[in-house]
Design an enzyme around this catalytic site. Structure first.
Site, mmCIF file in Angstrom:
data_model
loop_
_atom_site.group_PDB
_atom_site.id
_atom_site.type_symbol
_atom_site.label_atom_id
_atom_site.label_comp_id
_atom_site.label_asym_id
_atom_site.label_seq_id
_atom_site.Cartn_x
_atom_site.Cartn_y
_atom_site.Cartn_z
ATOM 1 N N LEU A 21 0.796 -1.236 0.000
ATOM 2 C CA LEU A 21 0.000 0.000 0.000
ATOM 3 C C LEU A 21 0.828 1.285 0.000
ATOM 4 O O LEU A 21 0.275 2.359 -0.235
ATOM 5 C CB LEU A 21 -0.903 0.010 1.247
ATOM 6 C CG LEU A 21 -1.871 -1.162 1.386
ATOM 7 C CD1 LEU A 21 -2.599 -1.097 2.738
ATOM 8 C CD2 LEU A 21 -2.898 -1.151 0.260
ATOM 9 N N ASN A 25 7.875 3.092 -0.409
ATOM 10 C CA ASN A 25 8.404 2.221 0.644
ATOM 11 C C ASN A 25 8.758 0.902 -0.048
ATOM 12 O O ASN A 25 7.874 0.114 -0.395
ATOM 13 C CB ASN A 25 7.325 2.063 1.728
ATOM 14 C CG ASN A 25 7.638 0.981 2.750
ATOM 15 O OD1 ASN A 25 8.471 0.115 2.534
ATOM 16 N ND2 ASN A 25 6.921 1.020 3.868
ATOM 17 N N LEU A 26 10.053 0.690 -0.290
ATOM 18 C CA LEU A 26 10.466 -0.413 -1.159
ATOM 19 C C LEU A 26 10.104 -1.782 -0.579
ATOM 20 O O LEU A 26 9.726 -2.694 -1.304
ATOM 21 C CB LEU A 26 11.975 -0.348 -1.419
ATOM 22 C CG LEU A 26 12.484 0.966 -2.041
ATOM 23 C CD1 LEU A 26 13.982 0.880 -2.312
ATOM 24 C CD2 LEU A 26 11.740 1.329 -3.318
ATOM 25 N N SER A 28 7.549 -2.534 1.291
ATOM 26 C CA SER A 28 6.103 -2.752 1.104
ATOM 27 C C SER A 28 5.824 -3.200 -0.330
ATOM 28 O O SER A 28 5.042 -4.131 -0.563
ATOM 29 C CB SER A 28 5.344 -1.456 1.451
ATOM 30 O OG SER A 28 4.130 -1.341 0.767
ATOM 31 N N GLU A 171 3.806 13.072 9.481
ATOM 32 C CA GLU A 171 4.050 11.642 9.738
ATOM 33 C C GLU A 171 4.632 11.402 11.131
ATOM 34 O O GLU A 171 5.197 10.350 11.414
ATOM 35 C CB GLU A 171 4.972 11.068 8.656
ATOM 36 C CG GLU A 171 4.424 11.211 7.239
ATOM 37 C CD GLU A 171 3.536 10.051 6.779
ATOM 38 O OE1 GLU A 171 3.855 8.898 7.087
ATOM 39 O OE2 GLU A 171 2.521 10.310 6.104
ATOM 40 N N HIS A 249 10.662 8.041 5.255
ATOM 41 C CA HIS A 249 10.709 8.837 6.477
ATOM 42 C C HIS A 249 12.187 9.091 6.795
ATOM 43 O O HIS A 249 13.041 8.251 6.493
ATOM 44 C CB HIS A 249 10.095 8.086 7.676
ATOM 45 C CG HIS A 249 8.625 7.865 7.592
ATOM 46 N ND1 HIS A 249 8.041 6.638 7.852
ATOM 47 C CD2 HIS A 249 7.618 8.700 7.280
ATOM 48 C CE1 HIS A 249 6.723 6.740 7.715
ATOM 49 N NE2 HIS A 249 6.445 7.984 7.354
ATOM 50 N N CYS A 370 10.690 2.046 13.945
ATOM 51 C CA CYS A 370 9.319 2.375 13.490
ATOM 52 C C CYS A 370 8.296 1.897 14.505
ATOM 53 O O CYS A 370 7.206 2.461 14.614
ATOM 54 C CB CYS A 370 8.985 1.660 12.187
ATOM 55 S SG CYS A 370 9.962 2.151 10.802
HETATM 56 O O1 SUG Z 1 4.016 4.010 6.419
HETATM 57 N N1 SUG Z 1 4.354 0.551 5.884
HETATM 58 C C1 SUG Z 1 4.600 1.725 6.718
HETATM 59 C C2 SUG Z 1 5.937 1.610 7.390
HETATM 60 C C3 SUG Z 1 6.146 2.691 8.410
HETATM 61 C C4 SUG Z 1 7.535 2.750 8.887
HETATM 62 N N2 SUG Z 1 7.646 3.769 9.849
HETATM 63 C C5 SUG Z 1 8.761 4.539 10.039
HETATM 64 N N3 SUG Z 1 9.698 4.587 9.159
HETATM 65 N N4 SUG Z 1 8.802 5.246 11.100
HETATM 66 C C6 SUG Z 1 4.498 3.004 5.905
HETATM 67 O O2 SUG Z 1 4.928 3.000 4.735
HETATM 68 C C7 SUG Z 1 3.015 -0.850 4.449
HETATM 69 C C8 SUG Z 1 1.635 -1.447 4.494
HETATM 70 C C9 SUG Z 1 1.363 -2.400 3.380
HETATM 71 O O3 SUG Z 1 1.931 -2.246 2.288
HETATM 72 O O4 SUG Z 1 0.576 -3.329 3.614
HETATM 73 C C10 SUG Z 1 3.141 0.351 5.371
HETATM 74 O O5 SUG Z 1 2.202 1.051 5.609
#
Ligand code: SUG
Length: 448
Positions: A21, A25-26, A28, A171, A249, A370
């Site tokens: 989602l 974010n690699l 994810s 965030e 982040h 995180c």
């Molecule tokens: O917001 N992953 C989170 C990870 C958050 C990491 N937090 C910090 N760096 N502080 C995000 O990207 C992935 C969910 C998914 O793909 O199912 C997700 O939301």
């Protein structure tokens, strides 16, 4: 009065899954569609909490949020009982349903920005839950986070999240570092320097391939709401190189504690300016220490893959130097493993690296840092913190039994459509509110 840092970890919820989602974010994106293991993931999180509290740190936990988040479907015009909503949602809006099932509140470094009482003109602890407006699944979190924080810290000034709007995109603590000096009687209770790292100005356009999730405007508003002293705050911009390499982040490329800021050479748009500004803000308070990791030793790509910087930087009681609580992946990546070995052999501020297994979370881009929200508290404030939300041996036992009773071992993308997942999840959360005395109206489904 003695002040110490407490870590509040988000407990992974029963619907933990790999939804792919989070654009930019690699981890994810890479793990989208894999089968997840919610029970193992929650137990990994609890083990990390037990480790920290076993070493004498103040440790707390924050409860999972309601998932699926059905109020969002109602806002979209869907009607009927929960079972009907589930059915209609999966038939007419499956992509939305995936967003409503994410267990993302576990990453509570994004829950809020925290300013401890020594930094705030009114002498109160201030907290602003993040609006997380950039990602749909995360934008659902703010209100419930506000409720959790108000329950845990009844003495704090818990603000409402900033307006859910791109100019104010926020965030939370993942882009915020508090540096401070320390002494024997006050601990961390002297005036600190708060570093706010933003990806873009709220009114300027986006010039990165991946979203820059944090705006400067959001932090400017917050620093005013928190009544911070203008001489002791610093704004610094993330480098677009870092964002484009997957540092969605700042805490993916930087972590700080006490006087020390540990970061990658490519983390900031203007590193020299950031250092100058921190030195100015810390003048007369403490001498900042910068530990900059050169790209020749650790390429940015490795830093992001291994999550070297998404480590917790903590000071265990009785130790002189800081400890870096890093994910196993840092040990498994050659350049970062080598770097950590050299780091601890030197005589710098970081004296040891401890590796922890949080792989279930890591696959969604959530490392040890995180998963926790840092809250610097006085001894009195810790005393007034809701006892059930402190992590003790008893809490550990209760939560472990609860997870083992209610969580599935595996969750595949197909399983996400199983209506019993919703009833299982609501049953589990309802029981949690009783076990932890959170009230019978803690979650939206309990208020309907
Ligand atoms: O917001 N992953 C989170 C990870 C958050 C990491 N937090 C910090 N760096 N502080 C995000 O990207 C992935 C969910 C998914 O793909 O199912 C997700 O939301």
């Amino acid at each position: 009065m003695l002040y110490r840092e407490a870590n509040f970890d988000g407990l992974m919820g029963p619907t933990h899954n790999y939804g792919g989602l989070s654009d930019g974010n690699l981890a994810s994106a890479t793990h989208a569609g894999l089968t997840s293991h919610p029970r193992a993931g929650a137990l990994q999180g609890l083990s990390k909490m037990a480790h920290m509290s076993g070493k004498g740190l103040w440790q707390g936990w924050l409860p999972p949020h309601q998932r699926p988040f059905l109020p969002f479907l109602r806002d979209l015009g869907f009607t009927g009982a929960d079972a009907q909503l589930w059915e209609q949602g999966w038939t007419q809006a499956p992509q939305i349903m995936k967003n409503l099932l994410s267990a993302s509140p576990m990453w509570c470094a994004n829950a809020a920005t925290i300013s401890p009482s020594p930094d705030c003109a009114d002498g109160r602890l201030h907290m602003t839950p993040a609006n997380l407006s950039t990602m749909l699944h995360r934008s659902l979190e703010g209100e419930q986070t506000q409720r959790s924080l108000a329950a845990a810290f009844p003495f704090a000034q818990v603000h409402a999240p900033l307006p859910l709007q791109s100019v104010m995109a926020d965030e939370g603590a993942a882009n915020h570092v508090r540096l401070c000096g320390h002494d024997k009687t006050k601990g961390r209770g002297t005036q600190g320097v708060e570093l706010f790292v933003y990806g873009r100005g709220g009114f300027s356009g986006q010039d990165t391939k991946f979203p820059a999730r944090q705006t400067r405007q959001a932090f400017e508003v917050m620093s005013q709401n928190h009544k911070l002293h203008p001489d002791h705050i610093v704004f610094a911009q993330q480098s677009s190189t870092a964002i484009e390499a997957g540092a969605f982040h700042n805490d993916v490329v930087c972590v700080g504690a006490l006087e020390t800021l540990f970061y990658h050479e490519d983390a900031f748009a203007d590193t020299a300016q950031m250092q100058t500004d921190i030195r100015r803000a810390a003048k007369g308070l403490f001498d900042p220490i910068f530990v900059q990791v050169p790209r020749k030793d650790v390429p940015l790509k490795d830093a992001i893959k291994s999550y070297l910087f998404n480590s917790m930087l903590v000071k265990f009681p009785g130790q002189d130097r800081l400890s870096l609580i890093a994910p196993m992946e840092t040990k498994e990546t050659q350049s970062t493993a080598r770097y950590c070995e050299a780091l601890t052999l030197g005589n710098g501020p970081i004296g040891e690296v401890i590796y922890v297994d949080v792989r279930q979370s890591m696959r969604n881009g959530g490392g040890p840092a995180c998963l926790r929200l840092r809250v610097t508290l006085s001894k009195d404030e810790w005393g007034q913190t809701k006892p059930e939300m402190k992590f003790t041996e008893d809490t550990h036992e209760v939560l472990t039994t609860w997870v083992n009773t209610h969580y599935r071992e595996d969750l595949s993308p197909q399983d996400l459509r199983d209506p019993s997942l919703m009833t299982e999840s609501f049953t589990a959360l309802d029981e949690l509110t009783q076990l932890m005395k959170l009230g019978a109206d803690f979650y939206p489904f309990q208020r309907e």
